[in-house]
Every structure is written in structure tokens, then in C-alpha cells.
Scaffold this motif. Structure first.
Motif, mmCIF file in Angstrom:
data_model
loop_
_atom_site.group_PDB
_atom_site.id
_atom_site.type_symbol
_atom_site.label_atom_id
_atom_site.label_comp_id
_atom_site.label_asym_id
_atom_site.label_seq_id
_atom_site.Cartn_x
_atom_site.Cartn_y
_atom_site.Cartn_z
ATOM 1 N N LEU A 91 -55.975 33.486 -68.164
ATOM 2 C CA LEU A 91 -56.644 34.018 -69.352
ATOM 3 C C LEU A 91 -57.833 34.845 -68.906
ATOM 4 O O LEU A 91 -58.435 34.589 -67.861
ATOM 5 N N PRO A 92 -58.214 35.829 -69.710
ATOM 6 C CA PRO A 92 -59.352 36.684 -69.342
ATOM 7 C C PRO A 92 -60.645 35.882 -69.214
ATOM 8 O O PRO A 92 -60.877 34.913 -69.939
ATOM 9 N N THR A 93 -61.474 36.334 -68.305
ATOM 10 C CA THR A 93 -62.743 35.663 -68.035
ATOM 11 C C THR A 93 -63.614 35.568 -69.275
ATOM 12 O O THR A 93 -64.227 34.522 -69.526
ATOM 13 N N ASP A 94 -63.649 36.631 -70.083
ATOM 14 C CA ASP A 94 -64.506 36.597 -71.272
ATOM 15 C C ASP A 94 -64.067 35.509 -72.249
ATOM 16 O O ASP A 94 -64.892 34.847 -72.862
ATOM 17 N N LEU A 96 -62.517 32.675 -71.366
ATOM 18 C CA LEU A 96 -62.864 31.390 -70.750
ATOM 19 C C LEU A 96 -64.366 31.119 -70.835
ATOM 20 O O LEU A 96 -64.776 29.983 -71.085
ATOM 21 N N VAL A 97 -65.168 32.144 -70.664
ATOM 22 C CA VAL A 97 -66.632 31.985 -70.793
ATOM 23 C C VAL A 97 -66.970 31.583 -72.225
ATOM 24 O O VAL A 97 -67.794 30.687 -72.456
ATOM 25 N N GLU A 98 -66.326 32.249 -73.189
ATOM 26 C CA GLU A 98 -66.553 31.915 -74.596
ATOM 27 C C GLU A 98 -66.186 30.446 -74.872
ATOM 28 O O GLU A 98 -66.923 29.738 -75.570
ATOM 29 N N GLN A 99 -65.105 29.988 -74.283
ATOM 30 C CA GLN A 99 -64.697 28.592 -74.467
ATOM 31 C C GLN A 99 -65.730 27.630 -73.875
ATOM 32 O O GLN A 99 -66.040 26.603 -74.465
ATOM 33 N N MET A 100 -66.266 27.996 -72.707
ATOM 34 C CA MET A 100 -67.297 27.150 -72.087
ATOM 35 C C MET A 100 -68.544 27.110 -72.960
ATOM 36 O O MET A 100 -69.156 26.046 -73.133
ATOM 37 N N GLU A 101 -68.918 28.237 -73.538
ATOM 38 C CA GLU A 101 -70.098 28.271 -74.413
ATOM 39 C C GLU A 101 -69.887 27.409 -75.652
ATOM 40 O O GLU A 101 -70.794 26.683 -76.073
ATOM 41 N N TRP A 102 -68.696 27.502 -76.235
ATOM 42 C CA TRP A 102 -68.379 26.652 -77.391
ATOM 43 C C TRP A 102 -68.484 25.178 -77.002
ATOM 44 O O TRP A 102 -69.070 24.371 -77.730
ATOM 45 N N ARG A 103 -67.899 24.826 -75.865
ATOM 46 C CA ARG A 103 -67.896 23.424 -75.439
ATOM 47 C C ARG A 103 -69.316 22.926 -75.161
ATOM 48 O O ARG A 103 -69.640 21.781 -75.452
ATOM 49 N N GLU A 104 -70.148 23.778 -74.579
ATOM 50 C CA GLU A 104 -71.538 23.404 -74.346
ATOM 51 C C GLU A 104 -72.258 23.163 -75.669
ATOM 52 O O GLU A 104 -73.018 22.195 -75.800
ATOM 53 N N ALA A 105 -72.027 24.023 -76.646
ATOM 54 C CA ALA A 105 -72.664 23.855 -77.959
ATOM 55 C C ALA A 105 -72.218 22.545 -78.610
ATOM 56 O O ALA A 105 -73.022 21.817 -79.205
ATOM 57 N N VAL A 106 -70.930 22.244 -78.480
ATOM 58 C CA VAL A 106 -70.402 20.988 -79.039
ATOM 59 C C VAL A 106 -71.029 19.798 -78.318
ATOM 60 O O VAL A 106 -71.476 18.833 -78.956
ATOM 61 N N ALA A 107 -71.084 19.868 -76.988
ATOM 62 C CA ALA A 107 -71.657 18.756 -76.209
ATOM 63 C C ALA A 107 -73.127 18.534 -76.568
ATOM 64 O O ALA A 107 -73.563 17.385 -76.708
ATOM 65 N N GLU A 108 -73.879 19.623 -76.714
ATOM 66 C CA GLU A 108 -75.300 19.497 -77.074
ATOM 67 C C GLU A 108 -75.472 18.879 -78.459
ATOM 68 O O GLU A 108 -76.297 17.980 -78.649
ATOM 69 N N ALA A 109 -74.706 19.357 -79.417
ATOM 70 C CA ALA A 109 -74.809 18.816 -80.783
ATOM 71 C C ALA A 109 -74.383 17.353 -80.819
ATOM 72 O O ALA A 109 -74.999 16.541 -81.515
ATOM 73 N N ARG A 110 -73.376 17.050 -80.061
ATOM 74 C CA ARG A 110 -72.886 15.665 -80.035
ATOM 75 C C ARG A 110 -73.904 14.742 -79.362
ATOM 76 O O ARG A 110 -74.126 13.613 -79.817
ATOM 77 N N ALA A 111 -74.529 15.238 -78.298
ATOM 78 C CA ALA A 111 -75.490 14.420 -77.552
ATOM 79 C C ALA A 111 -76.668 13.992 -78.417
ATOM 80 O O ALA A 111 -77.190 12.882 -78.265
ATOM 81 N N VAL A 112 -77.083 14.878 -79.328
ATOM 82 C CA VAL A 112 -78.222 14.540 -80.186
ATOM 83 C C VAL A 112 -77.774 14.051 -81.565
ATOM 84 O O VAL A 112 -78.606 13.818 -82.437
ATOM 85 N N GLY A 113 -76.466 13.926 -81.751
ATOM 86 C CA GLY A 113 -75.953 13.429 -83.033
ATOM 87 C C GLY A 113 -76.193 14.383 -84.187
ATOM 88 O O GLY A 113 -76.418 13.947 -85.319
ATOM 89 N N ASP A 114 -76.145 15.684 -83.913
ATOM 90 C CA ASP A 114 -76.419 16.692 -84.934
ATOM 91 C C ASP A 114 -75.154 16.975 -85.751
ATOM 92 O O ASP A 114 -74.401 17.912 -85.475
ATOM 93 N N HIS A 115 -74.957 16.154 -86.752
ATOM 94 C CA HIS A 115 -73.778 16.261 -87.619
ATOM 95 C C HIS A 115 -73.700 17.638 -88.274
ATOM 96 O O HIS A 115 -72.625 18.247 -88.349
ATOM 97 N N HIS A 116 -74.847 18.136 -88.747
ATOM 98 C CA HIS A 116 -74.895 19.440 -89.418
ATOM 99 C C HIS A 116 -74.405 20.557 -88.489
ATOM 100 O O HIS A 116 -73.630 21.416 -88.895
ATOM 101 N N GLU A 117 -74.879 20.548 -87.253
ATOM 102 C CA GLU A 117 -74.474 21.591 -86.290
ATOM 103 C C GLU A 117 -72.981 21.475 -85.968
ATOM 104 O O GLU A 117 -72.287 22.494 -85.847
#
Length: 175
Positions: A91-94, A96-117
Motif C-alpha cells: 500500500l502507498p506510504t501516505d 500507511l502513515v494516515e493509518q498510523m496517525e489514526w491509530r495514534e489518535a485512537v490510542a491517545e483518546a483511549r488512554a485518557v478515556g476520552d469517550h467524546h474524542e
């Protein structure tokens, strides 16, 4: 009924990504009424076994056609059996990078329990998925560009997993 019929033929539907889901459900219920093992409980061993096989076949076919991702994969397999949609292509790098950014955002929101995010991410991703399925529908049904459709379906597999991660995060926040 013909065991060799594809899932679309089994339900009397055109072989296309865009299907009439109400018709699928009606034909599913009609077929299940005909083949359900309870209807053949008093029959011979052979009749009961055949009924069970048909009921299983009808259930599997309906599950495949109900879900857009599996329906697209199935259509690709029917249209171009040697396309290799089961294999992972680069898959194109862009993307895969977008997927990593999404996953990081999910991990951050999950880590702090940010249901709204997490809800916000879910809605954004759901909107993107809808747009991508519109593209896949055009590629499969209108232009029959199967190699490009296979690429888009592969991307949707990644995005579908991401959506499941978001849903898990929301469920974790709710508990």
C-alpha cells in the motif's frame, strides 16, 4: 436449488456491489423457511443432512452479501479469481502513515478515556468509509476496474479494523 450457484444467484440477485438489502433479507427468510432443519426433522437421515447443508449454505451466503466488505471481496473473487485479493500488496506510504496517525489518535483518546474524542473519530471514519464504499461500488458495478477495486478493498480492510479498534475503545470507556 443448485449448490453450485454463487451467492447472488442463490438469492436471485444481480451480481453487483449495490444490492437491494430488503430483497436479500426477504429471500433469505424465504429460503430459510424452505430449508430449515426443523422442517425436515421427520425426514430421512439424508434429507436432514441435506437440509442442514442448505441451511448452512444460505446462512453463509447471506452473511457474505450483507456486509459491504465481504460482498466486495466475494465479487472480486467471482470476477477475477486469480486477482489474488487474499494476498497483501504494498500500500502507498501516505495511506500507511494516515493509518498510523489514526491509530495514534485512537490510542491517545483511549488512554485518557476520552469517550467524546473516540465518538468523534468514529463519526469521521464512518464518513470516510461511506465515501470509499461509494468508490468501490462505482469500480465494481460501473467501470469494472477490478485491480483498482481490489486495491480499494484492501484499504477498506485496514480501515474496518481501525473502526473496530475505535468501537472497542468506546466500549472500554462505557464500562
Amino acid at each position: 436449488m443448485d449448490f453450485s450457484a454463487d451467492h447472488f444467484a442463490l438469492f436471485g440477485l444481480s451480481r453487483a456491489f449495490r444490492i437491494d438489502s430488503q430483497m436479500l433479507e426477504q429471500r433469505y427468510r424465504d429460503l430459510q423457511t424452505q430449508v430449515h432443519p426443523d422442517r425436515h426433522a421427520a425426514g430421512s437421515d439424508s434429507d436432514r443432512r441435506l437440509s442442514l447443508q442448505w441451511a448452512t449454505r444460505v446462512n453463509e451466503a447471506a452473511q457474505t452479501l450483507r456486509a459491504p466488505l465481504t460482498r466486495a471481496q466475494y465479487l472480486l473473487k467471482l470476477a477475477v479469481p486469480d486477482l489474488g485479493t487474499d494476498r497483501q500488496s504494498a500500500l502507498p506510504t501516505d495511506f500507511l502513515v494516515e493509518q498510523m496517525e489514526w491509530r495514534e489518535a485512537v490510542a491517545e483518546a483511549r488512554a485518557v478515556g476520552d469517550h467524546h474524542e473516540l465518538e468523534h473519530l468514529h463519526h469521521r471514519l464512518q464518513h470516510e468509509i461511506e465515501q470509499r464504499y461509494t468508490e468501490v461500488a462505482a469500480l465494481l458495478d460501473d467501470t469494472h476496474d477490478y485491480p483498482l477495486a481490489a486495491d480499494r478493498v484492501q484499504r477498506l480492510m485496514f480501515i474496518d479494523k481501525l473502526l473496530a479498534e475505535i468501537d472497542d475503545g468506546i466500549a472500554a470507556c462505557d464500562s
